[in-house]
Each structure stands twice: as C-alpha cells, then as structure tokens.
Design a protein around this motif. Structure first.
Motif, PDB file in Angstrom:
ATOM      1  N   PRO A 166      -8.378  85.747   7.468  1.00  0.00           N
ATOM      2  CA  PRO A 166      -7.863  86.303   6.206  1.00  0.00           C
ATOM      3  C   PRO A 166      -8.524  85.683   4.972  1.00  0.00           C
ATOM      4  CG  PRO A 166      -6.065  85.899   7.721  1.00  0.00           C
ATOM      5  CD  PRO A 166      -7.296  85.286   8.340  1.00  0.00           C
ATOM      6  N   ARG A 167      -8.780  84.393   5.015  1.00  0.00           N
ATOM      7  CA  ARG A 167      -9.424  83.719   3.875  1.00  0.00           C
ATOM      8  C   ARG A 167     -10.849  84.224   3.688  1.00  0.00           C
ATOM      9  NH1 ARG A 167     -12.301  78.976   3.238  1.00  0.00           N
ATOM     10  NH2 ARG A 167     -11.995  78.374   5.414  1.00  0.00           N
ATOM     11  N   TYR A 168     -11.562  84.432   4.793  1.00  0.00           N
ATOM     12  CA  TYR A 168     -12.934  84.931   4.697  1.00  0.00           C
ATOM     13  C   TYR A 168     -12.969  86.351   4.131  1.00  0.00           C
ATOM     14  CZ  TYR A 168     -13.909  80.985   7.828  1.00  0.00           C
ATOM     15  OH  TYR A 168     -14.003  79.748   8.396  1.00  0.00           O
ATOM     16  N   VAL A 169     -12.028  87.176   4.551  1.00  0.00           N
ATOM     17  CA  VAL A 169     -11.978  88.548   4.025  1.00  0.00           C
ATOM     18  C   VAL A 169     -11.614  88.526   2.542  1.00  0.00           C
ATOM     19  CG1 VAL A 169     -10.869  90.820   4.224  1.00  0.00           C
ATOM     20  CG2 VAL A 169     -11.551  89.562   6.284  1.00  0.00           C
ATOM     21  N   ALA A 170     -10.743  87.602   2.137  1.00  0.00           N
ATOM     22  CA  ALA A 170     -10.424  87.460   0.709  1.00  0.00           C
ATOM     23  C   ALA A 170     -11.672  87.084  -0.082  1.00  0.00           C
ATOM     24  CB  ALA A 170      -9.326  86.417   0.516  1.00  0.00           C
ATOM     25  N   MET A 171     -12.497  86.206   0.488  1.00  0.00           N
ATOM     26  CA  MET A 171     -13.755  85.821  -0.165  1.00  0.00           C
ATOM     27  C   MET A 171     -14.677  87.036  -0.298  1.00  0.00           C
ATOM     28  SD  MET A 171     -14.340  82.174   1.783  1.00  0.00           S
ATOM     29  CE  MET A 171     -16.092  82.099   1.459  1.00  0.00           C
ATOM     30  N   TRP A 172     -14.780  87.833   0.777  1.00  0.00           N
ATOM     31  CA  TRP A 172     -15.614  89.036   0.756  1.00  0.00           C
ATOM     32  C   TRP A 172     -15.133  89.990  -0.334  1.00  0.00           C
ATOM     33  CZ3 TRP A 172     -20.004  91.150   2.654  1.00  0.00           C
ATOM     34  CH2 TRP A 172     -20.136  92.543   2.564  1.00  0.00           C
ATOM     35  N   LEU A 173     -13.837  90.307  -0.308  1.00  0.00           N
ATOM     36  CA  LEU A 173     -13.292  91.237  -1.295  1.00  0.00           C
ATOM     37  C   LEU A 173     -13.466  90.701  -2.711  1.00  0.00           C
ATOM     38  CD1 LEU A 173     -10.031  92.409   0.511  1.00  0.00           C
ATOM     39  CD2 LEU A 173     -12.160  93.713   0.199  1.00  0.00           C
ATOM     40  N   GLY A 174     -13.244  89.413  -2.890  1.00  0.00           N
ATOM     41  CA  GLY A 174     -13.432  88.825  -4.213  1.00  0.00           C
ATOM     42  C   GLY A 174     -14.846  89.029  -4.725  1.00  0.00           C
ATOM     43  N   GLU A 175     -15.827  88.787  -3.856  1.00  0.00           N
ATOM     44  CA  GLU A 175     -17.224  88.968  -4.258  1.00  0.00           C
ATOM     45  C   GLU A 175     -17.524  90.438  -4.546  1.00  0.00           C
ATOM     46  OE1 GLU A 175     -21.738  88.030  -2.630  1.00  0.00           O
ATOM     47  OE2 GLU A 175     -20.057  86.882  -1.804  1.00  0.00           O
ATOM     48  N   VAL A 176     -17.048  91.315  -3.695  1.00  0.00           N
ATOM     49  CA  VAL A 176     -17.277  92.755  -3.888  1.00  0.00           C
ATOM     50  C   VAL A 176     -16.733  93.223  -5.240  1.00  0.00           C
ATOM     51  CG1 VAL A 176     -16.531  95.051  -3.082  1.00  0.00           C
ATOM     52  CG2 VAL A 176     -17.404  93.373  -1.448  1.00  0.00           C
ATOM     53  N   PHE A 177     -15.561  92.715  -5.611  1.00  0.00           N
ATOM     54  CA  PHE A 177     -14.889  93.191  -6.819  1.00  0.00           C
ATOM     55  C   PHE A 177     -15.228  92.389  -8.078  1.00  0.00           C
ATOM     56  CE2 PHE A 177     -11.957  95.070  -3.577  1.00  0.00           C
ATOM     57  CZ  PHE A 177     -12.275  96.391  -3.868  1.00  0.00           C
ATOM     58  N   GLY A 178     -16.304  91.587  -8.013  1.00  0.00           N
ATOM     59  CA  GLY A 178     -16.800  90.948  -9.218  1.00  0.00           C
ATOM     60  C   GLY A 178     -16.491  89.473  -9.360  1.00  0.00           C
ATOM     61  N   GLY A 179     -15.976  88.862  -8.312  1.00  0.00           N
ATOM     62  CA  GLY A 179     -15.707  87.432  -8.343  1.00  0.00           C
ATOM     63  C   GLY A 179     -16.915  86.616  -7.913  1.00  0.00           C
ATOM     64  N   PRO A 180     -16.708  85.331  -7.694  1.00  0.00           N
ATOM     65  CA  PRO A 180     -17.813  84.459  -7.294  1.00  0.00           C
ATOM     66  C   PRO A 180     -18.434  84.896  -5.969  1.00  0.00           C
ATOM     67  CG  PRO A 180     -15.775  83.203  -7.605  1.00  0.00           C
ATOM     68  CD  PRO A 180     -15.442  84.642  -7.786  1.00  0.00           C
ATOM     69  N   ALA A 181     -19.696  84.578  -5.795  1.00  0.00           N
ATOM     70  CA  ALA A 181     -20.454  84.971  -4.593  1.00  0.00           C
ATOM     71  C   ALA A 181     -20.189  84.007  -3.433  1.00  0.00           C
ATOM     72  CB  ALA A 181     -21.937  85.038  -4.919  1.00  0.00           C
ATOM     73  N   ARG A 182     -18.945  83.653  -3.219  1.00  0.00           N
ATOM     74  CA  ARG A 182     -18.598  82.671  -2.183  1.00  0.00           C
ATOM     75  C   ARG A 182     -18.917  83.174  -0.779  1.00  0.00           C
ATOM     76  NH1 ARG A 182     -12.946  80.683  -2.099  1.00  0.00           N
ATOM     77  NH2 ARG A 182     -13.899  79.326  -0.536  1.00  0.00           N
ATOM     78  N   TYR A 183     -18.658  84.455  -0.504  1.00  0.00           N
ATOM     79  CA  TYR A 183     -18.930  84.940   0.848  1.00  0.00           C
ATOM     80  C   TYR A 183     -20.425  84.851   1.143  1.00  0.00           C
ATOM     81  CZ  TYR A 183     -18.341  87.317   5.248  1.00  0.00           C
ATOM     82  OH  TYR A 183     -18.329  87.597   6.596  1.00  0.00           O
ATOM     83  N   SER A 184     -21.235  85.222   0.196  1.00  0.00           N
ATOM     84  CA  SER A 184     -22.682  85.133   0.384  1.00  0.00           C
ATOM     85  C   SER A 184     -23.124  83.687   0.560  1.00  0.00           C
ATOM     86  CB  SER A 184     -23.425  85.748  -0.802  1.00  0.00           C
ATOM     87  OG  SER A 184     -23.271  87.150  -0.798  1.00  0.00           O
ATOM     88  N   GLU A 185     -22.618  82.808  -0.276  1.00  0.00           N
ATOM     89  CA  GLU A 185     -23.046  81.415  -0.261  1.00  0.00           C
ATOM     90  C   GLU A 185     -22.509  80.637   0.935  1.00  0.00           C
ATOM     91  OE1 GLU A 185     -21.714  80.145  -4.105  1.00  0.00           O
ATOM     92  OE2 GLU A 185     -23.249  81.347  -5.130  1.00  0.00           O
ATOM     93  N   GLU A 186     -21.271  80.910   1.335  1.00  0.00           N
ATOM     94  CA  GLU A 186     -20.625  80.119   2.381  1.00  0.00           C
ATOM     95  C   GLU A 186     -20.616  80.776   3.757  1.00  0.00           C
ATOM     96  OE1 GLU A 186     -16.730  78.721   1.100  1.00  0.00           O
ATOM     97  OE2 GLU A 186     -17.446  78.644  -0.977  1.00  0.00           O
ATOM     98  N   ARG A 187     -20.751  82.102   3.804  1.00  0.00           N
ATOM     99  CA  ARG A 187     -20.585  82.814   5.066  1.00  0.00           C
ATOM    100  C   ARG A 187     -21.810  83.612   5.502  1.00  0.00           C
ATOM    101  NH1 ARG A 187     -17.283  81.178   8.340  1.00  0.00           N
ATOM    102  NH2 ARG A 187     -16.915  83.237   9.190  1.00  0.00           N
ATOM    103  N   GLY A 188     -22.787  83.783   4.619  1.00  0.00           N
ATOM    104  CA  GLY A 188     -23.991  84.493   5.017  1.00  0.00           C
ATOM    105  C   GLY A 188     -24.104  85.913   4.512  1.00  0.00           C
TER     106      GLY A 188
END
Length: 155
Positions: free
Chosen positions: A48-70
């Motif tokens: 759930p936390r990883y999906v929150a990171m993905w959605l956050g990045e998609v919707f204009g938040g920090p690029a955490r999913y890209s930086e931390e998850r690939g």
C-alpha cells in the motif's frame, strides 16, 4: 486564478498522507474481496505504501517511486503475466473509488474526474500489459496526470 496558482492534484488531494490513507483503506478492501483479492494473496506488507508513492508521483508529487522503487519499469514488472480480467480491473476501480470516498479524498467534480480518469487509463493499461504474450514497452516515463480541461474552481 493564474496557471501558476493552480495546485497539483497531489496538493489538492492532501499530499502523501492522503494517498497513504487511501491505499491503506483500499488494500484492506482488496484483500477481503473475492474477485480481486486473489491477485494480491501474496502482497508485500509495504505494497500500500508503494502504491501511494506511485499515485503521489503520478498526480504531481515528489518522484519517490522513480527514485526509490525504479519507476515505470518496476511497476510494469508487477503486472506482466498476471492475466488480469476485466471483472478484476473493474472491481479494483470500484474499490478504489469507494476507498477515496471513505478516507475523504476531495469529492469536487474536477478532482474526481481527473483522479478517476487516470485510474481508468492506468487500469486498462495494466489489464492489457498483464495478458499472456503482451509485450509492452519496458521503459517509459511515469505518467504525470493533471487537471485536464477543468482546473478546480477556487472562487
């Protein structure tokens, strides 16, 4: 209101905390569901936390999913060969919409149209990419979703 003053969908939703509340509630619903639950039977506890990171990045938040998850390549890898059905895709969408209501994501028409627009697009892409024999591009940018044609009315 000027273009510079329009908040991102991420900001409008309430930032990382809002997406974490959303995905926590959503995956509680998913694991209890007989249609989509089997796809997540062996889900990592941090999913759930990883999906929150993905959605956050998609919707204009920090690029955490890209930086931390690939980024996209990592997300794609989780869908390949899963053979998601249309019934599972649709249930996923419905459960996410229900969870968004339950955790208090903004319910104004502009936000929900943009939010659900991405959810429809993304789940249809995941459905196609999950089919046996699918050969989607392995490298692509994480999508960045915005307001479309109806920015929020700030009165």
């Amino acid at each position: 209101m000027t273009v510079e003053n329009i908040p991102s969908l991420y900001e409008w939703a309430g930032g990382a905390e809002a997406f974490e509340r959303l995905t926590e509630r959503f995956y509680e619903k998913v694991v209890a569901d007989d249609v989509v639950g089997p796809l997540f039977a062996h889900m990592d506890g941090d999913h759930p936390r990883y999906v929150a990171m993905w959605l956050g990045e998609v919707f204009g938040g920090p690029a955490r999913y890209s930086e931390e998850r690939g980024g996209y390549a990592h997300m794609l890898g989780h869908h390949l060969g899963k053979a998601i059905t249309e019934a599972q895709r649709r249930r996923w969408v419905n459960l996410l919409a229900d969870a968004a209501d339950e955790v208090g994501l903004p319910d104004d028409p502009e936000f929900r149209a943009a939010f659900m627009g991405y959810i429809e697009w993304g789940t249809r892409l995941a459905l196609a990419n999950s089919q046996p024999g699918a050969s989607p591009p392995r490298r692509a940018p994480v999508p960045h979703w915005g307001w479309g044609v109806a920015p929020p009315y700030l009165g």
